[in-house]
Write a protein that holds these residues in place. Structure first.
Motif, PDB file in Angstrom:
ATOM      1  N   LEU A  14       0.845  -1.190   0.000  1.00  0.00           N
ATOM      2  CA  LEU A  14       0.000   0.000   0.000  1.00  0.00           C
ATOM      3  C   LEU A  14       0.883   1.245   0.000  1.00  0.00           C
ATOM      4  O   LEU A  14       2.018   1.197   0.462  1.00  0.00           O
ATOM      5  CB  LEU A  14      -0.901  -0.011   1.233  1.00  0.00           C
ATOM      6  CG  LEU A  14      -1.843  -1.206   1.335  1.00  0.00           C
ATOM      7  CD1 LEU A  14      -2.584  -1.174   2.660  1.00  0.00           C
ATOM      8  CD2 LEU A  14      -2.814  -1.230   0.179  1.00  0.00           C
ATOM      9  N   PRO A  15       0.376   2.353  -0.499  1.00  0.00           N
ATOM     10  CA  PRO A  15       1.158   3.590  -0.495  1.00  0.00           C
ATOM     11  C   PRO A  15       1.534   3.983   0.940  1.00  0.00           C
ATOM     12  O   PRO A  15       0.758   3.764   1.872  1.00  0.00           O
ATOM     13  CB  PRO A  15       0.210   4.636  -1.095  1.00  0.00           C
ATOM     14  CG  PRO A  15      -0.881   3.863  -1.734  1.00  0.00           C
ATOM     15  CD  PRO A  15      -0.937   2.527  -1.092  1.00  0.00           C
ATOM     16  N   PRO A  16       2.723   4.561   1.138  1.00  0.00           N
ATOM     17  CA  PRO A  16       3.173   4.884   2.494  1.00  0.00           C
ATOM     18  C   PRO A  16       2.339   5.962   3.187  1.00  0.00           C
ATOM     19  O   PRO A  16       2.204   5.946   4.397  1.00  0.00           O
ATOM     20  CB  PRO A  16       4.613   5.337   2.306  1.00  0.00           C
ATOM     21  CG  PRO A  16       4.737   5.699   0.878  1.00  0.00           C
ATOM     22  CD  PRO A  16       3.712   4.889   0.133  1.00  0.00           C
ATOM     23  N   HIS A  17       1.812   6.900   2.462  1.00  0.00           N
ATOM     24  CA  HIS A  17       1.044   7.992   3.067  1.00  0.00           C
ATOM     25  C   HIS A  17      -0.389   7.947   2.559  1.00  0.00           C
ATOM     26  O   HIS A  17      -0.806   8.766   1.751  1.00  0.00           O
ATOM     27  CB  HIS A  17       1.685   9.347   2.753  1.00  0.00           C
ATOM     28  CG  HIS A  17       3.078   9.442   3.276  1.00  0.00           C
ATOM     29  ND1 HIS A  17       3.355   9.567   4.615  1.00  0.00           N
ATOM     30  CD2 HIS A  17       4.270   9.394   2.648  1.00  0.00           C
ATOM     31  CE1 HIS A  17       4.658   9.604   4.798  1.00  0.00           C
ATOM     32  NE2 HIS A  17       5.244   9.498   3.617  1.00  0.00           N
ATOM     33  N   ASN A  51      -5.732   3.036   5.955  1.00  0.00           N
ATOM     34  CA  ASN A  51      -5.220   2.532   7.221  1.00  0.00           C
ATOM     35  C   ASN A  51      -6.336   2.519   8.269  1.00  0.00           C
ATOM     36  O   ASN A  51      -6.722   3.571   8.772  1.00  0.00           O
ATOM     37  CB  ASN A  51      -4.057   3.402   7.679  1.00  0.00           C
ATOM     38  CG  ASN A  51      -3.349   2.829   8.879  1.00  0.00           C
ATOM     39  OD1 ASN A  51      -3.834   1.919   9.528  1.00  0.00           O
ATOM     40  ND2 ASN A  51      -2.193   3.385   9.185  1.00  0.00           N
ATOM     41  N   PRO A  52      -6.833   1.334   8.648  1.00  0.00           N
ATOM     42  CA  PRO A  52      -7.925   1.278   9.623  1.00  0.00           C
ATOM     43  C   PRO A  52      -7.538   1.832  10.989  1.00  0.00           C
ATOM     44  O   PRO A  52      -8.394   2.255  11.764  1.00  0.00           O
ATOM     45  CB  PRO A  52      -8.276  -0.205   9.699  1.00  0.00           C
ATOM     46  CG  PRO A  52      -7.151  -0.930   9.086  1.00  0.00           C
ATOM     47  CD  PRO A  52      -6.449   0.014   8.170  1.00  0.00           C
ATOM     48  N   GLY A  56      -5.996  -6.566   3.330  1.00  0.00           N
ATOM     49  CA  GLY A  56      -5.696  -5.908   2.072  1.00  0.00           C
ATOM     50  C   GLY A  56      -4.720  -6.694   1.210  1.00  0.00           C
ATOM     51  O   GLY A  56      -4.221  -6.198   0.232  1.00  0.00           O
ATOM     52  N   LEU A  57      -4.426  -7.916   1.586  1.00  0.00           N
ATOM     53  CA  LEU A  57      -3.497  -8.733   0.824  1.00  0.00           C
ATOM     54  C   LEU A  57      -4.214  -9.992   0.369  1.00  0.00           C
ATOM     55  O   LEU A  57      -5.020 -10.547   1.088  1.00  0.00           O
ATOM     56  CB  LEU A  57      -2.294  -9.135   1.676  1.00  0.00           C
ATOM     57  CG  LEU A  57      -1.504  -8.001   2.296  1.00  0.00           C
ATOM     58  CD1 LEU A  57      -0.408  -8.570   3.174  1.00  0.00           C
ATOM     59  CD2 LEU A  57      -0.888  -7.123   1.234  1.00  0.00           C
ATOM     60  N   VAL A  58      -3.898 -10.438  -0.808  1.00  0.00           N
ATOM     61  CA  VAL A  58      -4.464 -11.678  -1.315  1.00  0.00           C
ATOM     62  C   VAL A  58      -3.298 -12.558  -1.719  1.00  0.00           C
ATOM     63  O   VAL A  58      -2.377 -12.112  -2.380  1.00  0.00           O
ATOM     64  CB  VAL A  58      -5.370 -11.430  -2.549  1.00  0.00           C
ATOM     65  CG1 VAL A  58      -5.867 -12.743  -3.107  1.00  0.00           C
ATOM     66  CG2 VAL A  58      -6.521 -10.518  -2.178  1.00  0.00           C
ATOM     67  N   SER A  59      -3.323 -13.789  -1.299  1.00  0.00           N
ATOM     68  CA  SER A  59      -2.271 -14.710  -1.705  1.00  0.00           C
ATOM     69  C   SER A  59      -2.840 -15.651  -2.760  1.00  0.00           C
ATOM     70  O   SER A  59      -3.981 -16.075  -2.675  1.00  0.00           O
ATOM     71  CB  SER A  59      -1.742 -15.488  -0.499  1.00  0.00           C
ATOM     72  OG  SER A  59      -2.798 -16.061   0.214  1.00  0.00           O
ATOM     73  N   VAL A  60      -2.043 -15.936  -3.742  1.00  0.00           N
ATOM     74  CA  VAL A  60      -2.488 -16.750  -4.862  1.00  0.00           C
ATOM     75  C   VAL A  60      -1.517 -17.907  -5.029  1.00  0.00           C
ATOM     76  O   VAL A  60      -0.308 -17.714  -5.032  1.00  0.00           O
ATOM     77  CB  VAL A  60      -2.524 -15.923  -6.171  1.00  0.00           C
ATOM     78  CG1 VAL A  60      -2.954 -16.778  -7.334  1.00  0.00           C
ATOM     79  CG2 VAL A  60      -3.437 -14.722  -6.002  1.00  0.00           C
TER      80      VAL A  60
END
Length: 115
Positions: free
Chosen positions: A19-22, A27-28, A100-104
């Motif tokens: 994800l972008p740093p800023h 960001n929850p 926010g991540l998907v593993s394939v």
């Protein structure tokens, strides 16, 4: 960061999305802090211990209300997926606990010993 890169290299089926740093909107935690700030607004603390006590109380209150945490996650538009650990078929997607991540799962190259 070296540990994460090593972990990714050791788990070839894992695809990470950075994800972008800023990007506070992704960001929850930013939404959670907003809840804490709102609860503590216009409060004067006599000592650092008073601040610590109230902050811990507010965070514990959020922890005990999963719908607040779910709302903060939903507000980001990111998804959390989870499935029980099991060996996936060779070319099927594998979903793990992720924010926010998907593993394939990628098809592995056939071994020269498999014929």
């Amino acid at each position: 960061m070296a540990g994460l890169k090593r972990y990714e290299a050791e788990h070839f089926w894992l695809t990470t999305v950075r994800l972008p740093p800023h990007a506070p909107d992704l960001n929850p935690v930013e939404a959670l802090w907003s809840l804490v700030r709102r609860a503590m607004a216009n409060t004067v603390f006599g000592t650092p211990d008073d601040l610590d006590r109230v902050l811990r109380r507010e965070l514990r209150g959020i922890q005990l209300q999963p719908h607040l945490i779910d709302g903060c996650l939903t507000g980001t538009g990111l998804a959390m997926t989870h499935s029980p650990p099991q060996a996936p078929p060779a070319a099927a997607p594998r979903y793990g606990m992720a924010l926010g991540l998907v593993s394939v799962a990628r098809p592995r190259a056939p071994s020269p010993y498999e014929r």
